[in-house]
Design a protein around this motif. Structure first.
Motif, PDB file in Angstrom:
ATOM      1  N   SER A 108       3.732  -9.844  12.028  1.00 12.26           N
ATOM      2  CA  SER A 108       4.784  -8.831  12.937  1.00 12.26           C
ATOM      3  C   SER A 108       5.524  -8.165  11.802  1.00 12.26           C
ATOM      4  N   GLY A 109       6.083  -8.539  10.963  1.00  8.84           N
ATOM      5  CA  GLY A 109       6.936  -8.098   9.847  1.00  8.84           C
ATOM      6  C   GLY A 109       6.056  -7.001   9.121  1.00  8.84           C
ATOM      7  N   ALA A 110       4.884  -7.531   8.759  1.00 10.12           N
ATOM      8  CA  ALA A 110       3.940  -6.661   7.978  1.00 10.12           C
ATOM      9  C   ALA A 110       3.611  -5.539   8.598  1.00 10.12           C
ATOM     10  N   ALA A 111       3.184  -5.579  10.033  1.00  7.17           N
ATOM     11  CA  ALA A 111       2.504  -4.613  10.835  1.00  7.17           C
ATOM     12  C   ALA A 111       3.870  -3.685  10.893  1.00  7.17           C
ATOM     13  N   THR A 112       5.159  -4.082  11.371  1.00  8.23           N
ATOM     14  CA  THR A 112       6.235  -3.122  11.543  1.00  8.23           C
ATOM     15  C   THR A 112       6.596  -2.499  10.141  1.00  8.23           C
ATOM     16  N   LEU A 113       6.457  -2.822   9.142  1.00  6.35           N
ATOM     17  CA  LEU A 113       6.773  -2.176   7.787  1.00  6.35           C
ATOM     18  C   LEU A 113       5.717  -1.167   7.498  1.00  6.35           C
ATOM     19  N   VAL A 114       4.218  -1.665   7.765  1.00 12.41           N
ATOM     20  CA  VAL A 114       3.239  -0.622   7.664  1.00 12.41           C
ATOM     21  C   VAL A 114       3.485   0.613   8.423  1.00 12.41           C
ATOM     22  N   ARG A 115       3.809   0.131   9.679  1.00 13.82           N
ATOM     23  CA  ARG A 115       3.867   1.337  10.867  1.00 13.82           C
ATOM     24  C   ARG A 115       4.942   2.401  10.164  1.00 13.82           C
ATOM     25  N   ASN A 116       6.064   1.767   9.631  1.00 16.22           N
ATOM     26  CA  ASN A 116       7.247   2.534   9.238  1.00 16.22           C
ATOM     27  C   ASN A 116       6.863   3.334   8.227  1.00 16.22           C
ATOM     28  N   LEU A 117       6.256   2.626   7.085  1.00 16.45           N
ATOM     29  CA  LEU A 117       5.723   3.613   5.933  1.00 16.45           C
ATOM     30  C   LEU A 117       4.760   4.705   6.307  1.00 16.45           C
ATOM     31  N   HIS A 118       3.956   4.233   7.230  1.00 13.08           N
ATOM     32  CA  HIS A 118       2.843   5.404   7.398  1.00 13.08           C
ATOM     33  C   HIS A 118       3.545   6.807   8.169  1.00 13.08           C
ATOM     34  N   GLU A 119       4.719   6.219   9.022  1.00 18.09           N
ATOM     35  CA  GLU A 119       5.290   7.417   9.968  1.00 18.09           C
ATOM     36  C   GLU A 119       6.142   8.100   8.904  1.00 18.09           C
ATOM     37  N   ALA A 120       6.472   7.576   7.792  1.00 18.49           N
ATOM     38  CA  ALA A 120       7.290   8.160   6.630  1.00 18.49           C
ATOM     39  C   ALA A 120       6.524   8.775   5.897  1.00 18.49           C
ATOM     40  N   GLY A 121       5.091   8.927   5.881  1.00 13.80           N
ATOM     41  CA  GLY A 121       4.054   9.744   5.115  1.00 13.80           C
ATOM     42  C   GLY A 121       3.776   8.856   3.832  1.00 13.80           C
ATOM     43  N   GLN A 122       4.012   7.793   3.812  1.00 11.59           N
ATOM     44  CA  GLN A 122       3.870   7.224   2.292  1.00 11.59           C
ATOM     45  C   GLN A 122       2.658   6.063   2.333  1.00 11.59           C
ATOM     46  N   VAL A 123       1.836   6.393   3.287  1.00  9.08           N
ATOM     47  CA  VAL A 123       0.606   5.346   3.423  1.00  9.08           C
ATOM     48  C   VAL A 123      -0.498   6.267   3.371  1.00  9.08           C
ATOM     49  N   ASP A 124      -1.586   6.143   2.432  1.00  3.89           N
ATOM     50  CA  ASP A 124      -2.937   6.830   2.573  1.00  3.89           C
ATOM     51  C   ASP A 124      -4.134   5.767   2.756  1.00  3.89           C
ATOM     52  N   GLY A 125      -3.985   4.669   2.619  1.00  6.70           N
ATOM     53  CA  GLY A 125      -4.841   3.727   2.938  1.00  6.70           C
ATOM     54  C   GLY A 125      -4.173   2.279   2.719  1.00  6.70           C
ATOM     55  N   VAL A 126      -5.021   1.292   3.315  1.00 11.14           N
ATOM     56  CA  VAL A 126      -4.605   0.118   3.165  1.00 11.14           C
ATOM     57  C   VAL A 126      -5.502  -0.946   2.927  1.00 11.14           C
ATOM     58  N   ILE A 127      -5.432  -2.094   2.137  1.00 11.01           N
ATOM     59  CA  ILE A 127      -6.506  -3.281   1.872  1.00 11.01           C
ATOM     60  C   ILE A 127      -5.623  -4.430   1.861  1.00 11.01           C
ATOM     61  N   VAL A 128      -6.331  -5.415   2.446  1.00 11.13           N
ATOM     62  CA  VAL A 128      -5.593  -6.716   2.735  1.00 11.13           C
ATOM     63  C   VAL A 128      -6.737  -7.752   2.430  1.00 11.13           C
ATOM     64  N   LEU A 129      -5.901  -8.743   1.327  1.00 14.78           N
ATOM     65  CA  LEU A 129      -6.809  -9.966   1.143  1.00 14.78           C
ATOM     66  C   LEU A 129      -6.537 -11.204   1.755  1.00 14.78           C
ATOM     67  N   GLY A 130      -7.352 -11.928   2.095  1.00 12.43           N
ATOM     68  CA  GLY A 130      -7.026 -13.086   2.787  1.00 12.43           C
ATOM     69  C   GLY A 130      -8.067 -13.878   3.126  1.00 12.43           C
ATOM     70  N   GLY A 131      -7.736 -15.359   3.387  1.00 13.66           N
ATOM     71  CA  GLY A 131      -8.671 -16.364   4.210  1.00 13.66           C
ATOM     72  C   GLY A 131      -8.334 -16.225   5.646  1.00 13.66           C
ATOM     73  N   SER A 132      -8.372 -17.119   6.439  1.00 12.75           N
ATOM     74  CA  SER A 132      -8.339 -17.088   7.869  1.00 12.75           C
ATOM     75  C   SER A 132      -6.810 -16.478   8.190  1.00 12.75           C
ATOM     76  N   LEU A 133      -5.759 -17.229   7.578  1.00 11.43           N
ATOM     77  CA  LEU A 133      -4.438 -16.716   8.070  1.00 11.43           C
ATOM     78  C   LEU A 133      -4.229 -15.261   7.530  1.00 11.43           C
ATOM     79  N   GLY A 134      -4.733 -14.827   6.048  1.00 13.47           N
ATOM     80  CA  GLY A 134      -4.476 -13.557   5.661  1.00 13.47           C
ATOM     81  C   GLY A 134      -5.283 -12.582   6.834  1.00 13.47           C
ATOM     82  N   THR A 135      -6.429 -12.822   7.123  1.00 11.16           N
ATOM     83  CA  THR A 135      -7.144 -11.937   8.006  1.00 11.16           C
ATOM     84  C   THR A 135      -6.580 -11.894   9.343  1.00 11.16           C
ATOM     85  N   ASP A 136      -5.956 -12.989   9.964  1.00 10.14           N
ATOM     86  CA  ASP A 136      -5.213 -12.594  11.085  1.00 10.14           C
ATOM     87  C   ASP A 136      -3.987 -11.861  10.946  1.00 10.14           C
TER      88      ASP A 136
END
Length: 417
Positions: free
Chosen positions: A85-113
């Motif tokens: 929830s925190g990561a999604a909120t942070l990423v949304r805020n960064l995107h709305e501020a024009g600071q995100v052009d792409g995202v890549i996430v690395l993870g196992g089952s927890l990270g994929t969730d």
């Protein structure tokens, strides 16, 4: 197609306390490929050996929490849900501020969730790449997969770098940078119509309707309703991405009801109505249940007529009582709409193989469905019966006539009848 005038910012998310070697390698590849890596640490129990642009404390603070509170919230599942929830909120805020052009996430089952939550907050056209140990797995609920999510299996990467892992990670990083630099974002120049169908060997109406709608000034996206296509359709509808929908292949409703893996999730045929998008709906192929052709048929369906479409997917038909049951399910979904809805009921068949001399021809079962569908359509929905097969021109002409009336009445934006 032009490259960006500046280097794209690529958010790199992962648990730096356990995967620092892999994440730092990814950052180096992104930089070499022409991107700017922006590290977002989603660790819970410890800090990474590098200094991320956004720490785990920043992620927690995005939802008004401390990392200590998250770490002691219960177990690893509850803690990671909060971090997601925190990561999604942070990423949304960064995107709305024009600071995100792409995202890549690395993870196992927890990270994929966590990754699925992050991808869901970004609009269509922002590159989203997940490197996962459970990529393409049936553990992933279709309703949580973003319409343009890219994914690669993190082969051989559970613990530390190796030659296989480097190959996979470098491909993923190159792909997300390339997508950020050269990808074309969706255009909003013309109102968008969402249409569902199967391949033209089964359903054919889009061949007539798509050019006719384009002549009226609309952009038309046809979604292949074999599970994930319907999921993308629903996700875009939920974001109010369509001016109207021609939801003429609702087989995924039957698939989900019968518990097959070819599902778009429980909310198939619900999001357009929930957000007020006008809907033209028809029961294309809803008499069939899709199954994996490479597995034995379930015992409950083994005696039903079967059609193998290819080596991946095959279909069985439901018995008359099963078709009455699915008609009632459809009626319940139609009742939840808050916009104009027209239901078109073709009386001579709803997919190519239910016609005489075809393998799924069962006129008594079709009659049972039609009879129950007449009862199930709620009073708030206009019912239009057409004395034709769904693949005949009369069906498509009726759909277009209804839509032209909607244009004239201002129910749908833009266009010209």
């Amino acid at each position: 197609m032009n490259a960006m005038n500046r280097l794209p910012n690529i958010l790199v998310l992962g648990t730096g306390d356990t995967k620092s070697e892999e994440l730092e390698f990814m950052a180096s590849v992104i930089q070499e490929a022409g991107g700017v890596p922006v590290m977002v640490d989603v660790s819970i129990l410890g800090d990474p050996p590098y200094t991320p642009e956004y720490s785990r404390h920043d992620v927690a603070a995005a939802i008004g929490k401390t990392i200590e509170a998250i770490a002691t919230s219960g177990d690893e599942n509850s803690a990671m849900e909060l971090m997601a929830s925190g990561a999604a909120t942070l990423v949304r805020n960064l995107h709305e501020a024009g600071q995100v052009d792409g995202v890549i996430v690395l993870g196992g089952s927890l990270g994929t969730d966590l990754a699925l939550d992050v991808a869901a907050v970004l609009p269509l056209g922002v590159p989203k790449f997940v490197v996962s140990t459970i990529a393409y797995s049936h553990l992933l609920p279709p309703e949580r997969i973003a319409p343009d999510l890219m994914m690669i299996l993190w082969a051989g990467g559970l613990y530390g770098l190796n030659s296989i892992c480097r190959s996979v990670l470098s491909q993923a990083c190159g792909a997300v940078v390339g997508a950020a630099r050269f990808g074309i974002r969706p255009s909003s120049e013309r109102p968008l119509i969402g249409m569902t169908s199967l391949g033209s060997s089964c359903l054919k109406y889009m061949k007539y309707l798509k050019p006719e709608l384009e002549r009226r000034g609309y952009d038309v996206a046809v979604f292949h309703a074999t599970g994930m296509g319907g999921r993308a359709f629903e996700a875009i509808a939920a974001q109010k991405g369509f001016a109207a929908v021609f939801d003429f292949c609702i087989q995924e409703v039957s698939n989900h009801h019968h518990g097959t893996v070819v599902t778009s999730g429980p909310d198939r045929m619900e999001n357009a109505g929930r957000v007020g998008i006008p809907q033209l709906v028809a029961p294309g192929a809803v008499d069939m249940v899709d199954l994996q052709a490479w597995r034995e048929l379930p015992a409950a369906l083994a005696d039903r007529p079967y059609h193998a479409h290819n080596r991946l997917i095959g279909s069985v038909t439901t018995a008359p009582e099963g078709r009455r049951e699915i008609a009632r399910v459809i009626g319940g979904k139609l009742a939840g709409t808050s916009a104009e809805v027209a239901f078109i009921l073709p009386l001579k068949g709803i997919q190519e193989w239910d016609q005489e001399n075809e393998p799924l021809y069962e006129p008594e079962a079709l009659d049972a469905f039609i009879d129950e569908m007449r009862r199930a359509v709620p009073g708030s929905v206009s019912l239009h019966e057409v004395d034709s097969h769904i693949n005949e021109l009369e069906f498509s002409e009726k759909a277009l006539a209804i839509f032209d009336e909607w244009i004239a009445r201002g129910i749908v934006p833009g266009g010209r009848p």
